[in-house]
Scaffold this motif. Structure first.
Motif: not given
Ligand code: FAD
Length: 630
Positions: A450-468
């Motif tokens: 729960l803790v790191f699944g949430k974090r992974a999803g959050e940071y992956a979305a962030d990475f996707a937003g910042k990269n083409t």
């Protein structure tokens, strides 16, 4: 099986011709998302939910049906310092317990985040509809588990994982996530060193799918199927570990494989199936063939205050000035597993090579103990009744160690869960490493998801937003398809077949890299693994791509051999006994190894390389917490 929502993927056709070319030229689907999550257990679902909530497109891939992931099997509970049953509990105690349980090899920042955030994640799960067992005053109930100072595991009888998956699934399905079921990823696709997607095949008809993504979250679970006796389901072939490793990721702590002390040992067909620690949490005690409660024999100095009182009065133990309820059966899993093996080796085991686990004894102390056991441990009651003909409300169970969990996995940055070496690749749950160090405490996996699944999803979305979008060359896809199809092109009669080879591998790992490993056996195991690898590379299977589990098994073997090599190499290198890693030829902990992680990575020549790395020093504030908590 296509996308659950009927998502229309553009078909890319390679043409039509005969023989191998016919297979190679088969059409594949292309699916493009901002974030692709591989694995739909607790970690994958939680990551997918978080990424979708951030407004990016999410594709979720799973090898089995949605809802069938391993998490569904979790029984005992989810650890979080809610302090509902004992108000002395808080994140600091949970942090210190996790570090002590992990023999201080944990990634301390992950242990800190986990202990701080787990209560919020559990309450959130409840807000999304999870129905947990309650205390008499209506709060989430919590039970005792090994290595936790206070009752800390929120639970739903012994079916906690089922409720967790049901809740996450129900919630996730409304977040607009596309689900690709019965689809196995066979290779990660790269744009230079960046992870750019994955090649997968559907298990039904063997059609290929190319997933393009700005970020990929790996959440594929564990490696238990590398061993003969395991509590793990067929899916646990270490795919995520191997996929990430072959893409350049680092693996860490692979020598630490958890052998849960209590699996079924009889009848043979069910050997290894888990007997939840919840049985001991509800009062189950361990006895040898002489009827003696052997867990009192050598209780570590830390727990010397343990006494065997009645369940009503509670078991007591003392650490420093803190007193809590806990019997010696609830010492950490590594300790209990070794104690059972010791009894068996001394000729005091149960008839089928285990020990007796007795919950029926509580009838002497609890009114309606039968009703109590059936309510708190319904799955265990049915499991033993139906599979072994034992009524656990009246008779003891026979139990012994079973391969259960891998502490080692993909090395990630603690806050973001991004791979330390592959940009765009994130990992969470059992396939990621760090939180548990040398030994996981029960219940800390579900909270990890729960803790790191949430974090992974959050940071992956962030990475996707910042990269083409990344670019994947067609040649790379062609090569990955050719590799996957190669077993179908080879002569199926040349060797024993994939199932037998997998069995040989499991037997080898069980015998030479199992609960007690020694230098000679590990050396032999490394050589034999090379031979198995050569045979697997030459392995052919009959039939076509359609409905062909033999073909799937040859592909799984590739992952199993990779993770097995990692386990054996690391186990051979760590010349001490610590946590789940037990070396009879180096019986004690060696202080020189007390701050060292073993890191594995693919070398330039394609061979697995191992190096030692010293863990960064624990910051003073966290060190003080560890000291204060004893
Ligand atoms: P999983 O739940 O295993 O999900 C993995 C997903 O990856 C699946 O969807 C699978 O289909 C998919 N996948 C795998 N390979 C591929 C591939 N190549 N391509 C596509 N998809 C793939 N822990 C606790 O904290 N408390 C407990 O009470 C507890 N009880 C347990 C009881 C049992 C019997 C067992 C076996 C474990 C228990 N554990 C418990 C441990 C815990 O359940 C697991 O560690 C945890 O569920 C792992 O979750 P995950 O999300 O990492 O992986």
């Amino acid at each position: 099986m296509g996308c659950v929502r009927g998502y229309l993927c553009p078909l890319v056709c390679y043409g039509d011709s005969g023989g191998l070319e016919d297979l190679l030229m088969a059409q594949h689907q292309e699916c493009e998302y901002d974030v692709v999550v591989i694995g739909a257990g607790g970690a994958g679902l939680r990551a997918a939910i978080e990424a979708a909530t951030k407004g990016v497109s999410v594709g979720l891939i799973c090898k089995s049906l949605l809802g069938k992931a391993h998490t569904v099997m979790a029984e005992g509970g989810v650890a979080a310092a809610l302090a509902n049953v004992d108000d002395r509990d808080n994140w600091k105690v949970h942090f210190a317990d996790t570090m002590r349980g992990g023999h201080y090899l944990n990634a301390w920042r992950m242990a800190e985040l986990h202990a701080k955030e787990a209560p919020e994640r559990v309450r959130e799960l409840e807000a999304w509809g999870a129905l947990m067992d309650r205390t008499p005053d209506g709060r989430i109930n919590q039970r005792n588990f090994g290595g936790h100072a206070y009752p800390r595991l929120a639970h739903v009888g012994d079916r906690t994982g089922l409720e967790m998956i049901r809740t996450l699934q129900d919630h996730g399905i409304h977040e607009g996530i596309d689900v690709h079921m019965e689809v196995t990823v066979s290779k990660l696709l790269m744009d230079g060193s960046r992870c750019a997607g994955a090649l997968a095949y559907d298990r039904e008809l063997g059609r290929f799918k190319v997933f393009k993504a700005k970020a990929v979250v790996m959440a594929t679970g564990g490696i238990g199927r590398a061993f003969l006796v395991t509590s793990n389901s067929w899916e646990y072939t270490g795919d995520g570990h191997a996929l990430a490793y072959h893409a350049g990721a680092e693996l860490v702590d692979m020598e630490f494989v958890q052998f849960h002390p209590t699996g079924m040992v009889w009848p043979p067909s069910v050997r290894g199936i888990l007997v939840t620690e919840g049985v001991r949490g509800e009062g189950g005690i361990l006895k040898n063939s002489e009827g003696r409660r052997f867990m009192f024999d050598d209780v570590p100095a830390l727990y010397k205050g343990s006494t065997a009182d009645t369940p009503e009065e509670g078991w007591r133990y003392v650490v420093g000035d803190r007193e809590a309820r806990r019997p010696p059966e609830l010492l950490t899993r590594d300790h209990v597993a070794r104690k059972i093996v010791k009894e068996v080796q001394a000729g005091r085991g149960s008839p089928h090579g285990g020990a007796f686990l007795d919950i029926a004894w509580i009838q002497e102390h609890i009114k309606d103990s039968e009703g109590h056991i059936k309510k708190k441990l319904p799955s265990m009651y049915h499991q033993f009744k139906e599979l072994a003909g034992i009524d656990i409300t009246k008779e003891p169970m026979e139990v012994g160690p079973t391969t259960h969990y891998v502490m080692g996995g993909i090395r990630v940055e603690p806050d973001s869960q991004m791979s330390t070496t592959v940009p765009g690749l994130f990992a969470a749950g059992e396939c990621a490493a760090g939180l548990h160090g040398a030994n996981r405490l029960g219940g800390n996996s579900l909270s990890d998801l729960l803790v790191f699944g949430k974090r992974a999803g959050e940071y992956a979305a962030d990475f996707a937003g910042k990269n083409t979008s990344a670019h994947i060359q067609d040649e790379q896809i062609d090569l990955a398809v050719r590799e996957a199809l190669a077993p179908l092109e080879r002569d199926p009669g040349a060797d024993v077949g994939p199932y037998r080879l997998q069995y040989e591998l499991q037997q080898l790992m069980q015998d030479k890299a199992g609960i007690a490993r020694e230098e000679d056996g590990l050396g032999e195991a490394l050589n034999e693994l090379q031979q198995l690898k050569t045979r697997a590379q030459a392995m052919g299977v009959g039939g076509s791509r359609e409905y062909n589990p033999g073909w799937h098994t040859t592909l799984d073997l590739h992952s199993l051999l990779t993770v097995s090599e990692a386990v054996v190499m690391a186990a051979q290198a760590r010349k001490e006994s610590r946590g789940a890693h037990s070396r009879p030829d180096y019986l004690d902990k060696d202080p020189d190894w007390g701050t060292v992680n073993l890191v594995l990575q693919k070398g330039h020549d394609g061979e697995m390389e191992l190096r030692k790395e010293v863990i960064p020093e624990i910051p003073e504030d966290l060190q003080n917490i560890i000291k204060e908590q004893g």
